[in-house]
Motif scaffolding. Structure first.
Motif, PDB file in Angstrom:
ATOM      1  N   ALA A 251     -49.511  96.446   4.589  1.00 39.98           N
ATOM      2  CA  ALA A 251     -50.661  95.435   5.471  1.00 39.98           C
ATOM      3  C   ALA A 251     -52.173  95.403   5.238  1.00 39.98           C
ATOM      4  O   ALA A 251     -52.828  94.420   4.699  1.00 39.98           O
ATOM      5  CB  ALA A 251     -50.317  94.806   6.824  1.00 39.98           C
TER       6      ALA A 251
ATOM      7  N   ALA B  25     -50.108  89.317   7.525  1.00 39.89           N
ATOM      8  CA  ALA B  25     -49.458  89.715   6.242  1.00 39.89           C
ATOM      9  C   ALA B  25     -48.521  90.303   6.709  1.00 39.89           C
ATOM     10  O   ALA B  25     -47.875  90.637   6.042  1.00 39.89           O
ATOM     11  CB  ALA B  25     -50.895  90.546   5.909  1.00 39.89           C
ATOM     12  N   TYR B  26     -49.396  91.267   7.698  1.00 40.32           N
ATOM     13  CA  TYR B  26     -47.458  92.483   8.243  1.00 40.32           C
ATOM     14  C   TYR B  26     -46.833  91.311   8.529  1.00 40.32           C
ATOM     15  O   TYR B  26     -45.523  92.100   8.695  1.00 40.32           O
ATOM     16  CB  TYR B  26     -48.567  93.008   9.721  1.00 40.32           C
TER      17      TYR B  26
END
Length: 265
Positions: free
Chosen positions: A158, A234-235
């Motif tokens: 990420a 993003a993770y």
């Protein structure tokens, strides 16, 4: 006297001592693996045990129950963690604040040296392993777990997706650890993947804060709020799940070694 980074590590873990075991799922598993390995290696005849990085005592309590007659020397970099492990009268032993990279002992002292998820905080792991093997008695074993390169792979990914550098340290691979142990006559290493229970970036960060693992790798500053939010998003978009790669190693000191031009058993 410890250096500034080691002091930050000590302070961070000390601040988490009260709640550590509420967040320590992988740490419980790693401690049990170390105790199981140690019992298979040395079920009898263990007189003196050194623990490096006891934390709140997950491994300490298990080891004391398995070898109730052994003398235990229990150490940690954090005085607060050490006090937590020593509290309540659950474990009999000698408790010392000590940096595991700089043991205060000289010569062959211990039948077992055990450590669970501490070696990843060392500055020079190969040198530290060699130093600890030096204080084993002939036939004694060093058994440890540490973080492997596969740990937090999704969190690292990420960061890469957001073009920012992760503060997670560069842990060794299993091949790296095996290379470190290759110079010892009797040694092996293997790995285990352990998936974290929580889902999402907030759960991961709560886990890391809860165990005190919040000091970034050397020369890396924490992300500012905006970058951290992007990485967390993003993770989560990647599924929000991550794992520990546990590297486990064992080195046993030969029973026959040269000394003063001769040999001893």
């Amino acid at each position: 006297m410890i250096d500034a980074r080691k002091q930050r590590i000590s302070d961070a873990f000390g601040a988490a001592a009260a709640c550590y075991e509420d967040h320590a799922g992988p740490q419980r598993l790693a401690a049990r693996l170390i105790a199981d390995l140690a019992q298979r290696q040395a079920p009898h005849g263990v007189e003196r045990i050194l623990e490096i990085g006891c934390g709140t005592g997950l491994l300490t309590r298990d080891v004391q129950a398995r070898w109730p007659g052994a003398e235990m020397v229990v150490t940690d970099l954090s005085p607060a963690m050490l006090a937590k492990a020593a509290s309540g009268g659950l474990v009999a032993g000698r408790f010392l604040t000590m940096d595991g990279e700089a043991p205060i002992f000289d010569g062959p002292w211990f039948d077992l040296i055990l450590s669970s998820l501490t070696f990843q905080w060392f500055d020079e792991l190969p040198r530290a392993i060699a130093r600890l093997v030096d204080i084993l008695r002939p036939g004694g074993s060093l058994i440890f777990s540490t973080m492997g390169r596969g740990s937090f792979a999704q969190w690292r990914a990420a960061h890469a997706q957001c073009a920012v550098e992760s503060g997670v340290p560069h842990y060794p691979s299993l091949a790296d650890l095996r290379a470190m142990l290759a110079g010892f006559n009797d040694a092996f290493a293997f790995d285990e993947m352990v998936e974290l229970d929580g889902v999402g970036a907030r759960a991961l960060l709560a886990h890391l804060k809860g165990i005190g693992a919040v000091v970034p790798a050397e020369n890396r500053a924490p992300l500012d709020a905006g970058k951290l939010r992007r990485v967390m998003a993003a993770y989560d978009a990647r599924g929000g799940r991550d794992s520990y790669e546990l590297l486990l190693g064992r080195v046993t000191r030969s029973k026959v070694e040269p000394r003063n031009g001769g040999f001893y058993l």
